[in-house]
Write a protein that holds these residues in place. Sequence first.
Motif, mmCIF file in Angstrom:
data_model
loop_
_atom_site.group_PDB
_atom_site.id
_atom_site.type_symbol
_atom_site.label_atom_id
_atom_site.label_comp_id
_atom_site.label_asym_id
_atom_site.label_seq_id
_atom_site.Cartn_x
_atom_site.Cartn_y
_atom_site.Cartn_z
ATOM 1 N N UNK A 21 30.161 5.706 74.986
ATOM 2 C CA UNK A 21 31.573 5.510 75.307
ATOM 3 C C UNK A 21 32.497 6.389 74.471
ATOM 4 N N UNK A 22 31.979 6.979 73.405
ATOM 5 C CA UNK A 22 32.805 7.798 72.508
ATOM 6 C C UNK A 22 32.802 9.243 72.989
ATOM 7 N N UNK A 23 33.963 9.741 73.346
ATOM 8 C CA UNK A 23 34.040 11.092 73.900
ATOM 9 C C UNK A 23 33.925 12.175 72.840
ATOM 10 N N UNK A 24 34.469 11.919 71.643
ATOM 11 C CA UNK A 24 34.451 12.914 70.581
ATOM 12 C C UNK A 24 33.958 12.252 69.304
ATOM 13 N N UNK A 25 32.827 12.724 68.798
ATOM 14 C CA UNK A 25 32.234 12.161 67.591
ATOM 15 C C UNK A 25 32.637 12.994 66.376
ATOM 16 N N UNK A 26 32.371 12.455 65.188
ATOM 17 C CA UNK A 26 32.607 13.174 63.938
ATOM 18 C C UNK A 26 31.264 13.320 63.236
#
Length: 207
Positions: A21-26
Amino acid sequence: MYNPSSFAIKDLPDMQQQILATRLAILVTHGEQGLQASHIPVLLDAEQGPNGTLYGHFAKANPQWKELQNGAEAMVIFAGADAYVSPGFYPSKAEHGKVVPTWNYVAVHAYGVAEVFTDAHRLLNLVSALTDRHEASRAQPWKVADAPADYIDGMLKAIVGFALPIQRLEGKRKLSQNRNAADIAGVREGLATSPDAQDQALAHLMR
């Protein structure tokens, strides 16, 4: 991360769902250059390895990929919805006043040591899969093949891919579980009536 048992997500599919569900990770590493972090989209192959495997890429000009190549452990952060919790949401505020602000949120941290690759065919498959995922909801999805082949070949030379088997996963779902039922209901109602989309998302999770 600090993760009291009442907030911990134990179920692997639940944690993998947050990753998806997370479009942009770190992606965070610590190596010879100290702490480094990059904000990148990643893909999860949930069936590859006991916890799944993450795939992504860096710009070749970004030196962080060299830390992965040198064997540095990576932490990848997948942040979900978050919301400020006002003491005014708690019925107990009127009873004794012993309340303070806090935050509710959902987060998953994945850890592992990555393999770095520059093979053009493998990179093409990766960027095509990433593109297909994020273009899927558009009426006329853009495809990598829509661009000239020689242009794509040049772009692939400017990136470095990675595959990161997840060795360890931590998940946290902080949704006021440490409060009494009345206070939980007050937080849920307060967030549900907020105009902020993330507040409303938290309220939905609390149901």
